[in-house]
Scaffold this motif. Structure first.
Motif, PDB file in Angstrom:
ATOM      1  N   SER A   1       0.726  -1.099   0.070  1.00  0.00           N
ATOM      2  CA  SER A   1       0.059   0.078  -0.010  1.00  0.00           C
ATOM      3  C   SER A   1       0.739   1.356  -0.148  1.00  0.00           C
ATOM      4  O   SER A   1       0.423   2.329  -0.232  1.00  0.00           O
ATOM      5  N   SER A   2       2.273   1.131   0.420  1.00  0.00           N
ATOM      6  CA  SER A   2       3.043   2.337   0.121  1.00  0.00           C
ATOM      7  C   SER A   2       3.682   2.523  -1.233  1.00  0.00           C
ATOM      8  O   SER A   2       3.477   1.719  -2.016  1.00  0.00           O
ATOM      9  N   ASP A   3       4.676   3.636  -1.185  1.00  0.00           N
ATOM     10  CA  ASP A   3       5.296   3.897  -2.213  1.00  0.00           C
ATOM     11  C   ASP A   3       6.655   2.907  -2.546  1.00  0.00           C
ATOM     12  O   ASP A   3       7.390   3.042  -3.375  1.00  0.00           O
ATOM     13  N   LEU A   4       6.720   2.150  -1.437  1.00  0.00           N
ATOM     14  CA  LEU A   4       7.919   1.057  -1.731  1.00  0.00           C
ATOM     15  C   LEU A   4       7.756   0.348  -2.955  1.00  0.00           C
ATOM     16  O   LEU A   4       8.864   0.076  -3.662  1.00  0.00           O
ATOM     17  N   LYS A   5       6.736  -0.131  -3.368  1.00  0.00           N
ATOM     18  CA  LYS A   5       6.403  -0.907  -4.712  1.00  0.00           C
ATOM     19  C   LYS A   5       6.886  -0.374  -5.916  1.00  0.00           C
ATOM     20  O   LYS A   5       7.788  -0.869  -6.624  1.00  0.00           O
ATOM     21  N   GLU A   6       6.834   1.302  -5.986  1.00  0.00           N
ATOM     22  CA  GLU A   6       6.995   1.720  -7.220  1.00  0.00           C
ATOM     23  C   GLU A   6       8.542   2.056  -7.046  1.00  0.00           C
ATOM     24  O   GLU A   6       9.269   1.857  -8.039  1.00  0.00           O
ATOM     25  N   LYS A   7       9.327   2.310  -6.001  1.00  0.00           N
ATOM     26  CA  LYS A   7      10.660   2.458  -5.847  1.00  0.00           C
ATOM     27  C   LYS A   7      11.255   1.039  -6.106  1.00  0.00           C
ATOM     28  O   LYS A   7      12.389   0.948  -6.992  1.00  0.00           O
ATOM     29  N   HIS A   8      10.712  -0.087  -5.718  1.00  0.00           N
ATOM     30  CA  HIS A   8      11.344  -1.471  -6.048  1.00  0.00           C
ATOM     31  C   HIS A   8      11.249  -1.609  -7.327  1.00  0.00           C
ATOM     32  O   HIS A   8      12.160  -2.059  -8.128  1.00  0.00           O
ATOM     33  N   GLU A   9      10.228  -1.426  -8.214  1.00  0.00           N
ATOM     34  CA  GLU A   9       9.895  -1.449  -9.610  1.00  0.00           C
ATOM     35  C   GLU A   9      11.000  -0.785 -10.441  1.00  0.00           C
ATOM     36  O   GLU A   9      11.794  -1.354 -11.496  1.00  0.00           O
ATOM     37  N   LYS A  10      11.389   0.616 -10.080  1.00  0.00           N
ATOM     38  CA  LYS A  10      12.370   1.402 -10.588  1.00  0.00           C
ATOM     39  C   LYS A  10      13.866   0.859 -10.374  1.00  0.00           C
ATOM     40  O   LYS A  10      14.438   0.720 -11.280  1.00  0.00           O
ATOM     41  N   LEU A  11      14.071   0.405  -9.304  1.00  0.00           N
ATOM     42  CA  LEU A  11      15.425  -0.152  -9.032  1.00  0.00           C
ATOM     43  C   LEU A  11      15.744  -1.232  -9.848  1.00  0.00           C
ATOM     44  O   LEU A  11      16.716  -1.490 -10.391  1.00  0.00           O
ATOM     45  N   MET A  12      14.842  -2.280  -9.845  1.00  0.00           N
ATOM     46  CA  MET A  12      14.780  -3.334 -10.606  1.00  0.00           C
ATOM     47  C   MET A  12      15.083  -3.049 -12.116  1.00  0.00           C
ATOM     48  O   MET A  12      15.791  -3.891 -12.852  1.00  0.00           O
ATOM     49  N   ALA A  13      14.327  -2.331 -12.818  1.00  0.00           N
ATOM     50  CA  ALA A  13      14.748  -1.778 -14.036  1.00  0.00           C
ATOM     51  C   ALA A  13      16.141  -1.205 -14.316  1.00  0.00           C
ATOM     52  O   ALA A  13      16.829  -1.722 -15.289  1.00  0.00           O
ATOM     53  N   GLU A  14      16.427  -0.462 -13.237  1.00  0.00           N
ATOM     54  CA  GLU A  14      17.937  -0.116 -13.309  1.00  0.00           C
ATOM     55  C   GLU A  14      18.915  -1.158 -13.242  1.00  0.00           C
ATOM     56  O   GLU A  14      20.046  -1.179 -14.106  1.00  0.00           O
ATOM     57  N   ILE A  15      18.804  -2.103 -12.407  1.00  0.00           N
ATOM     58  CA  ILE A  15      19.460  -3.150 -12.599  1.00  0.00           C
ATOM     59  C   ILE A  15      19.816  -3.935 -13.803  1.00  0.00           C
ATOM     60  O   ILE A  15      20.678  -4.509 -14.022  1.00  0.00           O
TER      61      ILE A  15
END
Length: 765
Positions: free
Chosen positions: A714-728
């Motif tokens: 429910s937090s913005d952590l999911k969005e940060k996680h998706e962005k980080l996975m794309a960078e990796i």
């Protein structure tokens, strides 16, 4: 000679039992009826003797004329005073059986409701009956010794004569000790089982108060043991195997019995039973107490019903002697080892006869058939022995009981009346003394490090144990000073009571514990011994950290050494060594200074050898329980290393945010309550594991995981996680995948790291 005038009419129709078969005084075959009407005299030296038999009432047969000759036990069964009870015995519920009574009452109520309303409650009744059967099985498969004692003393438990009349085709009771008395507490008689004749004898308890008074509650006097002795001689003379049934609290120990030689009668029986030349089987059907049971228990085989007990002293008497209170009877029953299974382990009993669930009184007929089967099996084995083997078998059975040890030194300072060892007094060590001991231990540890020897682990563990005792003592003193001792004791009793009943902790109790904990933490700084407590606690924490660090370093060092050995084995393999030598020679022949100067074919071969070595090493690491997390190259350029370090920093930040969010969720009231319930369920499942506890634990785990997952999603952590996975993903594609360096990690050995480089200079760290 005496002359008798008689009528020959008196002999007509006289039966053999009515004839007086004696040839003394010239009388032979004279009917008793004729003698009753006859006078006779003897004239000798003027002396006249005149005798007349007293007229008596005509005797009838001792059993009724209309007796059924096919009745079980034969016509002689009518001679026995042991008749079926006119009224059924009242059901008796033992203390530990009360939960079963509640279930029975529910079943009765539901059936009554179904009859009154006409509705179909068959499913509910079946469910309750299944629950009752399961509860009955759980209860009677985990009985404590004192509970088995109570079952053995159950008022409705079948007695010796109950079993005898159930297992014999014919049985006739024999009375009297031929010394003027017939003890009703011991019953003897001859009976047949499957056509084989036995001499039966056993203790007989009453089935109600009147019978118990008549039978003296199954406690024999010397007359009873002498009656049993007489029947033993009789059975030995005629070759009848002997079966004895033991069910007595002990021999009757009143003044009159002692005057008549109670001890002598028991000892005579013991001596005699060891010399009898017929097989002897003893069966404990209830409780076997002391010498009163052993007086008819010296047998070739001693069998016990599942819930029977056999003891030297009753648990109540033992508790009164050792603990000065009969309330300690449960503890005494456990220490005495008086149950059938324990006695079989000690080689005192030779077998256990099963009982139905609920005890022998739940199904007496089935129990009797189990006894009959055990008698037949044991007697088949004993009858194969000759007399000498039988006597030796009986002797060896008792000779092998117990044991002794030789060569064990005895402490010369041990005294006859030893006092109980006093517990070490804690809390008396001053801070100065503790500081000196701690400093001495630190010097030992530093000296061990300098000389590269093993640290003094024993001294370290002893110091930690001492500090734990000191800290516990200081906490106790602080609780007393704050006036919380009584409240803590009450809460401890409530907690133990809840655990003993295998129930979940009540929320009110949890709230009380939390309030007491908060109150103690808030007022701890005001306690008079707070300084000593903090000082000792800090030292304990410091030693604990040092110990954990030492252990982790030791584990990492061992792992590193083991990995180096494995790597050397792989590099030293002939096939890999040959390939590497060929590559080195070819590179030196070309005179290239870096990887880019080599041709593509050689580069591919180098990469192929590196991948082969990495694969071998990966397999070795996985076989050692290590998990390969990433494969990286030390040959990457500075830009790539910088990007990877930036990604790592972002990953660390994201992990910190996720951990903070998880802590917030875990510290919330609802999730915290679920965790406490989960801990309690896990503790209960270790004591009594069952399917219900397992389902509860899984349900609580799923609820906790769901709460945490919802909070993170429910937090913005999911969005940060998706962005980080794309960078990796982008960085990985640009790096070209796996290129020759291997790193491993394991949760247990988080300090261990392995790096592998294959090239002109091979190294391993």
């Amino acid at each position: 000679m005496a002359s008798i005038s008689q009528s020959s009419v008196g002999f007509i129709g006289a039966s053999a039992s009515d004839l007086f078969r004696s040839s003394r005084n010239g009388v032979s075959g004279v009917p008793l009826k004729v003698l009753g009407r006859t006078r006779f005299s003897v004239n000798q030296s003027g002396l006249v003797v005149t005798a007349k038999l007293r007229k008596v009432k005509k005797h009838e047969y001792p059993w009724p004329d209309d007796a059924d000759p096919n009745v079980k036990g034969g016509v002689l069964f009518h001679l026995s005073p042991f008749k079926p009870l006119k009224e059924k015995p009242k059901p008796v519920t033992l203390d530990f059986e009360r939960p079963l009574v509640e279930l029975e009452r529910k079943i009765i109520d539901v059936r009554k409701m179904a009859n009154e309303t006409g509705l179909d409650f068959s499913d509910q009744i079946a469910s309750l009956e299944n629950k009752y059967q399961q509860a009955l099985k759980d209860l009677y498969t985990h009985l404590t010794p004192i509970q088995r004692v109570n079952i053995a003393r159950h008022p409705n438990r079948p007695t010796f004569l109950d079993h005898v009349f159930n297992i014999t085709e014919k049985f006739v009771e024999l009375h009297g000790d031929r010394a003027g008395y017939d003890d009703p507490a011991i019953v003897t008689g001859i009976g047949t089982i499957d056509g084989r004749r036995y001499m039966f004898m056993g203790h007989q308890k009453g089935r109600n108060t009147k019978e118990n008074i008549q039978r003296n509650f199954g406690m024999p006097t010397p007359h009873g043991y002498r009656k049993a002795l007489r029947m033993m001689y009789y059975a030995d003379h005629h070759g009848f195997p002997i079966v004895t049934f033991i069910d007595t609290p002990g021999a009757y120990a009143d003044l009159k019995s002692e005057e008549l030689g109670q001890g002598e009668a028991i000892a005579h029986n013991l001596r005699t039973m060891f010399g009898l030349k017929v097989p002897i089987i003893s069966i404990v059907i209830g409780e076997g107490g002391s010498g009163g049971a052993l007086a008819i228990g010296c047998a070739n085989k001693l069998l016990m019903l599942e819930n029977a007990v056999f003891y030297v002293a009753s648990p109540e008497a033992c508790a009164a002697i050792l603990w000065k209170s009969a309330k300690a009877a449960p503890k005494a029953a456990e220490k005495l080892k008086i149950t059938s299974t324990e006695l079989c382990k000690l080689n005192i009993a030779d077998g256990v006869i099963p009982e139905p669930l609920g005890g022998a009184h739940a199904d007496p007929s089935w129990t009797s058939q189990q006894i009959k089967q055990a008698i037949n099996e044991s007697m088949d084995e004993l009858l194969k022995m000759d007399t000498q083997q039988l006597l030796k078998h009986r002797m060896l059975k008792f000779r092998k009981i117990g044991g002794f040890q030789e060569g064990i030194p005895i402490d010369p300072e041990r005294k006859v009346n030893m006092k109980k060892k006093e517990e070490p007094i804690v809390g008396t060590t001053s801070n100065e003394e503790l500081e000196g001991e701690v400093e001495h231990l630190k010097q030992q540890i530093l000296k061990a490090k300098e000389t590269s020897t093993t640290p003094p682990e024993v001294a370290l563990n002893q110091m930690m144990e001492k500090l734990k005792r000191e800290v516990d003592h200081e906490f106790s003193e602080a609780i007393k000073a704050l006036g919380l001792k009584d409240r803590l004791a009450m809460l401890r009793e409530e907690f133990l009571r809840a655990n003993s009943q295998d129930q979940l902790m009540h929320p009110v109790l949890m709230d009380k514990i939390a309030k007491l904990k908060d109150e103690f933490n808030q007022g701890l700084s005001a306690a008079p011994n707070y300084g000593n407590l903090k000082y000792k606690l800090d030292m304990l924490i410091e030693f604990a950290k040092a110990k954990n660090l030492s252990e982790s370093k030791s584990k990492a060092s061992k792992l590193k050494q083991e990995l180096n050995e494995k790597f050397k084995e792989i590099i030293g393999r002939p096939d890999i060594k040959e390939k590497m030598e060929a590559l080195k020679a070819e590179i030196q022949g070309m005179g290239a200074s870096n990887l880019e100067d080599l041709d593509e074919e050689l580069q591919e071969r180098i990469v192929s050898v590196k991948q082969e070595i990495e694969s071998e090493l990966t397999d070795v690491l996985m076989s050692m329980g290590l998990e390969v997390k990433a494969v990286k190259s030390k040959a990457n350029d500075l830009i790539e290393q910088t990007s990877l370090s930036n990604l790592k920093a972002k990953m660390d930040n994201l992990n910190e945010e996720i951990n903070r969010k998880i802590e917030e969720v875990v510290n919330s009231s609802d999730v915290k309550g679920m965790i406490e319930l989960l801990k309690l369920e896990r503790a209960m499942a270790e004591k009594t594991p069952d399917l219900t506890s397992k389902n509860k634990i899984e349900a609580l785990e799923q609820q906790i995981k769901l709460k945490i997952s919802e909070a993170i999603s429910s937090s913005d952590l999911k969005e940060k996680h998706e962005k980080l996975m794309a960078e990796i993903s982008e960085t990985t594609e640009s790096a070209g995948g796996l290129d020759g360096s291997l790193k491993t990690d394991n949760s247990e050995y988080d300090q261990s790291r392995v790096e592998l480089n294959v090239g002109a200079n091979s190294s391993f760290a």
